[in-house]
Scaffold this motif. Sequence first.
Motif, PDB file in Angstrom:
ATOM      1  N   PRO A   9       0.425   8.806  -4.958  1.00  0.00           N
ATOM      2  CA  PRO A   9      -0.716   8.021  -4.485  1.00  0.00           C
ATOM      3  C   PRO A   9      -0.381   7.124  -3.302  1.00  0.00           C
ATOM      4  CG  PRO A   9       0.140   7.078  -6.504  1.00  0.00           C
ATOM      5  CD  PRO A   9       0.939   8.313  -6.238  1.00  0.00           C
ATOM      6  N   ASN A  10       0.924   6.877  -3.051  1.00  0.00           N
ATOM      7  CA  ASN A  10       1.281   5.968  -1.962  1.00  0.00           C
ATOM      8  C   ASN A  10       1.295   6.654  -0.606  1.00  0.00           C
ATOM      9  OD1 ASN A  10       1.780   4.058  -4.004  1.00  0.00           O
ATOM     10  ND2 ASN A  10       3.797   4.953  -4.301  1.00  0.00           N
ATOM     11  N   ASP A  62      -7.196  10.336   6.601  1.00  0.00           N
ATOM     12  CA  ASP A  62      -8.075   9.293   7.107  1.00  0.00           C
ATOM     13  C   ASP A  62      -7.316   8.007   7.433  1.00  0.00           C
ATOM     14  OD1 ASP A  62     -10.375  10.644   7.299  1.00  0.00           O
ATOM     15  OD2 ASP A  62     -11.292   9.882   5.461  1.00  0.00           O
ATOM     16  N   ASP A  63      -6.133   7.803   6.810  1.00  0.00           N
ATOM     17  CA  ASP A  63      -5.335   6.630   7.155  1.00  0.00           C
ATOM     18  C   ASP A  63      -4.737   6.789   8.552  1.00  0.00           C
ATOM     19  OD1 ASP A  63      -5.940   5.772   4.673  1.00  0.00           O
ATOM     20  OD2 ASP A  63      -4.004   6.266   3.783  1.00  0.00           O
ATOM     21  N   ILE A 105       0.840  -1.199   0.000  1.00  0.00           N
ATOM     22  CA  ILE A 105       0.000   0.000   0.000  1.00  0.00           C
ATOM     23  C   ILE A 105       0.874   1.248   0.000  1.00  0.00           C
ATOM     24  CG2 ILE A 105      -1.696   1.332   1.308  1.00  0.00           C
ATOM     25  CD1 ILE A 105      -2.780  -1.263   2.440  1.00  0.00           C
ATOM     26  N   TYR A 106       1.821   1.305   0.940  1.00  0.00           N
ATOM     27  CA  TYR A 106       2.534   2.566   1.154  1.00  0.00           C
ATOM     28  C   TYR A 106       3.882   2.655   0.452  1.00  0.00           C
ATOM     29  CZ  TYR A 106      -0.964   3.400   4.781  1.00  0.00           C
ATOM     30  OH  TYR A 106      -2.127   3.595   5.454  1.00  0.00           O
ATOM     31  N   LYS A 140      -1.812   1.805  -7.974  1.00  0.00           N
ATOM     32  CA  LYS A 140      -1.742   2.910  -7.019  1.00  0.00           C
ATOM     33  C   LYS A 140      -2.761   2.708  -5.889  1.00  0.00           C
ATOM     34  CE  LYS A 140      -4.939   6.433  -8.727  1.00  0.00           C
ATOM     35  NZ  LYS A 140      -5.532   7.008  -7.555  1.00  0.00           N
ATOM     36  N   LYS A 141      -2.434   3.361  -4.768  1.00  0.00           N
ATOM     37  CA  LYS A 141      -3.322   3.300  -3.619  1.00  0.00           C
ATOM     38  C   LYS A 141      -4.565   4.114  -3.931  1.00  0.00           C
ATOM     39  CE  LYS A 141      -3.112   4.800   1.227  1.00  0.00           C
ATOM     40  NZ  LYS A 141      -3.718   6.125   1.190  1.00  0.00           N
ATOM     41  N   GLY A 199      -7.832   5.760  -2.562  1.00  0.00           N
ATOM     42  CA  GLY A 199      -8.581   6.162  -1.380  1.00  0.00           C
ATOM     43  C   GLY A 199      -7.872   5.806  -0.090  1.00  0.00           C
ATOM     44  N   GLY A 200      -8.590   5.892   1.014  1.00  0.00           N
ATOM     45  CA  GLY A 200      -8.006   5.586   2.306  1.00  0.00           C
ATOM     46  C   GLY A 200      -8.106   4.099   2.604  1.00  0.00           C
ATOM     47  N   VAL A 201      -7.201   3.617   3.475  1.00  0.00           N
ATOM     48  CA  VAL A 201      -7.210   2.180   3.762  1.00  0.00           C
ATOM     49  C   VAL A 201      -8.388   1.794   4.657  1.00  0.00           C
ATOM     50  CG1 VAL A 201      -4.743   1.863   3.457  1.00  0.00           C
ATOM     51  CG2 VAL A 201      -5.615   2.474   5.695  1.00  0.00           C
ATOM     52  N   LYS A 202      -9.001   2.797   5.288  1.00  0.00           N
ATOM     53  CA  LYS A 202     -10.104   2.471   6.188  1.00  0.00           C
ATOM     54  C   LYS A 202     -11.463   2.747   5.556  1.00  0.00           C
ATOM     55  CE  LYS A 202      -7.979   4.673   9.643  1.00  0.00           C
ATOM     56  NZ  LYS A 202      -7.585   5.215  10.932  1.00  0.00           N
ATOM     57  N   ASP A 203     -11.458   3.048   4.257  1.00  0.00           N
ATOM     58  CA  ASP A 203     -12.722   3.401   3.598  1.00  0.00           C
ATOM     59  C   ASP A 203     -13.789   2.326   3.765  1.00  0.00           C
ATOM     60  OD1 ASP A 203     -11.719   5.752   2.869  1.00  0.00           O
ATOM     61  OD2 ASP A 203     -11.516   5.339   0.720  1.00  0.00           O
ATOM     62  N   ASP A 204     -13.363   1.053   3.617  1.00  0.00           N
ATOM     63  CA  ASP A 204     -14.362  -0.015   3.716  1.00  0.00           C
ATOM     64  C   ASP A 204     -14.974  -0.074   5.108  1.00  0.00           C
ATOM     65  OD1 ASP A 204     -11.834  -0.722   4.575  1.00  0.00           O
ATOM     66  OD2 ASP A 204     -12.192  -2.871   4.357  1.00  0.00           O
ATOM     67  N   ILE A 205     -14.123   0.191   6.127  1.00  0.00           N
ATOM     68  CA  ILE A 205     -14.624   0.176   7.503  1.00  0.00           C
ATOM     69  C   ILE A 205     -15.646   1.297   7.691  1.00  0.00           C
ATOM     70  CG2 ILE A 205     -14.003   0.418   9.927  1.00  0.00           C
ATOM     71  CD1 ILE A 205     -11.204  -0.604   9.167  1.00  0.00           C
ATOM     72  N   TYR A 206     -15.272   2.498   7.237  1.00  0.00           N
ATOM     73  CA  TYR A 206     -16.172   3.638   7.409  1.00  0.00           C
ATOM     74  C   TYR A 206     -17.481   3.408   6.668  1.00  0.00           C
ATOM     75  CZ  TYR A 206     -12.068   6.168   9.097  1.00  0.00           C
ATOM     76  OH  TYR A 206     -10.977   6.579   9.789  1.00  0.00           O
ATOM     77  N   LYS A 214     -14.661   9.066  13.488  1.00  0.00           N
ATOM     78  CA  LYS A 214     -14.680   7.763  12.832  1.00  0.00           C
ATOM     79  C   LYS A 214     -13.568   6.855  13.335  1.00  0.00           C
ATOM     80  CE  LYS A 214     -14.957   9.501   8.610  1.00  0.00           C
ATOM     81  NZ  LYS A 214     -15.154   9.636   7.161  1.00  0.00           N
ATOM     82  N   ASP A 240     -12.452  -5.458  12.169  1.00  0.00           N
ATOM     83  CA  ASP A 240     -11.993  -4.428  11.251  1.00  0.00           C
ATOM     84  C   ASP A 240     -10.486  -4.242  11.284  1.00  0.00           C
ATOM     85  OD1 ASP A 240     -14.334  -3.690  10.054  1.00  0.00           O
ATOM     86  OD2 ASP A 240     -14.889  -2.298  11.657  1.00  0.00           O
ATOM     87  N   ILE A 244      -3.246   9.237   3.526  1.00  0.00           N
ATOM     88  CA  ILE A 244      -4.099  10.420   3.623  1.00  0.00           C
ATOM     89  C   ILE A 244      -4.495  10.586   5.085  1.00  0.00           C
ATOM     90  CG2 ILE A 244      -4.913  10.203   1.257  1.00  0.00           C
ATOM     91  CD1 ILE A 244      -7.511   9.044   2.370  1.00  0.00           C
TER      92      ILE A 244
END
Lengths: 496, 263
Positions: free
Chosen positions: A91-92, A97-98, A61-62, B246-247, B249-256, A136, A150, A95
């Motif tokens: 993109p790596n 929210d991460d 991912i990163y 590429k990544k 969105g956020g990695v927690k999108d599915d959780i949210y 959240k 989760d 953000i």
Amino acid sequence: MDIRSQMTMVFHMDKCIGCHTCSIACKNIWTDRKGAEYMWWNNVETKPGTGYPTKWEDQEIYQGGWEKNGETVSLKGAGKMKGLKNIFHNPNMPIIDDYYEPWTYEYEHLFEAPEGDDQPTARAKSLITGENIDIKSGPNWDDDLGGTPDYARKDPNFENLSPQEQEAMFQLEQMTLAYLPRICNHCLNPACVASCPSGAIYKRGEDGVVLINQEKCRAWRMCVTACPYKKSYYNWHTGKSEKCILCYPRLESGQAPACMHSCVGRIRYLGVMLYDADRIEAVASCDESELVDRQMEIYLDPNDPAVIKAARKNGIADSTIDAAQKSPTYKFVKEWGVALPLHPEYRTIPNLFYVPPLLPAMATVENGTYNTTTDSLWGKIDASRMPIQYLASLFSAGNGEKIKEVFRKLMTVRLHRRDKTVGDLDIKELNQALADTAMTREEADDIFRLTSLPLFDQRFVIPAAHREEAMEMLESTADVKGNTGFGFKEMPARGL
Amino acid sequence: MRTKTILTLLLFGFLFHTNSSAQDGESLFSSCAACHTIGGGKLVGPDLAGVLERRSEDEIIRYVQNPADFDVIMMPPQNLTNAEIKAILNYIVSKSPAEGQVEEVVEVEEVVVALDDVKSGEMLFEGTTRFENGGPSCIACHNVDYEQMMQGGLLAADLTDVYSRSGGMVGIKGILTGLPFPAMKSAYGNYPITEDELVQLQAFLKHVDDNKIYQHHGEKKTMFLHFGMIGFITILILIFFLWFDKKKGGVKDDIYNRQIKSI
């Protein structure tokens, strides 16, 4: 031989109670500022868990850290072509929210709300937008296995575990957890330094602390993606990246870093180790199975006269060599070999080592009694609640033998102490244990003392910083002799 | 070719020279002559012979100074005083031929241009060769419908049919030497076009005008459209492959998303 000194750390995971005091101490001193609210230079994670930022260990991912490239290493997610590809949008990069959206509560409303039919409330406000938000997630949302489906079940370290082993970790009466406190590793082969297009990040010569020059940083944020531990953070308010500075102003005045000083469980040790900088490339690019052993080779014996001579020749002060000889980290890492680096497979040669948690063995209930004993000497290790393979993917690039080796040593210390304090052990069994681990009783006592009863000065052996010598490399003190003090870096507004 | 030019020049000279009492008006009229004749028929603008019989003097003065006030805006505003305009009008009156007597200027234009001149004119227009006095090349502001040349600027009028529109060689010469338009004035006022260059440009513009019906501009337009579409799709495909992993969105999108759904 190019000998340099490095501040190294050991965190004893068996002693960590997961109280987050270290995180709070760090936050209060360094990151309680606008733009830095979301940063946790020090954070404590629950393992199994996805950590902070979520899934930071998943380099697919990163794209952090290094990868082996023939006889050398190259950055996984940065470099000339990759940098060009992502120059306008990386993109790596994690953000917000991460990590999580930082918030505060509108406490004043509790006092200032006009009279009404309902109790006043303190709503959550985003510290970024200032708007009301629905929270959240937070920096340790998966603390103590919270939200397991989760978070904990999506731990990237499960990759090498069979589905049965994974499932076993989440069964009631079997599940277990360990706390993993993390700060910047101040690596010997830092990916953040290598990735910075502005050359703003540097490794301090005298103690190896990795720092970001706030005047040179140009907000490329390549370090944020390149650091596989995600310990470089971007301050959206100042437009500069920031990271753990190992409390260098405290180190320079002989104090332990705030996270270590405040640690309730006294799990943290800090000391100097001498290493051979010529070997960095060879160690970083060696085969994955050898990574831990080869990293241990890079640290040199501070009592070896040849090493001392070479260190002096390289300008390392006697006080630093003296500190290296008394270093608790050298003992844990090199002499006793009970501390391992976190994720050595990222090939950054981290300088923060962990004594893996010797969790209780899987017990069975027989005839209504809770039975934790096993027949064979090392059976308890194999029956460890946390699968050896899981710990291996954390601390030894998947090499389970390495973990078992450490566990045997830790067990031997316990057996020795049990023999000494209770005396109910079969002496043959103890001698067998000591022989298996090539440990003397004195050594076992030393490990016990430094683990359980260390004095403050034994946990933190901080040499004099010798800032005056570093200063003299940058400016001639003779030039400013006779000025007020050593002159002003910034002229006072009233003039001189 | 050269003699033809000289002949037209002489004709202009003849037109302007006789009345010495309106000397002032005559010299001022030279900038009007780019578009207007006196009894010479319509060029870019109308024939000005007997203009005072059609409009009052006041009206003409106001129009010349500020054409924008009138509905018919054909002419660029002229920086002339009332006295100067009156002098020009006097000159026009003096030059107006007697009724029914219209000189056949256009008839003279039996022009054959040399291909060399056309080529040099094209190069001047396109900017491949620079004007000797350093003026900007025409293509910067003007376009002509001419396949061999790239699309020109759209800042000023399209010059494809300027030859016939402005009354042939004379009209072009008038515009290029008289510089009646403010933009032209500031562009070429201090960097005049030489006589040779003028001849070449005239030749080129005539050639363009003569050949305008043979241009396949329709194909050119669709060709650009097609190239654009192919390029766009190519870039999209390239982006798809270059940033495939590429990544997103956020990695927690599915959780949210799941949490929001369960509320």
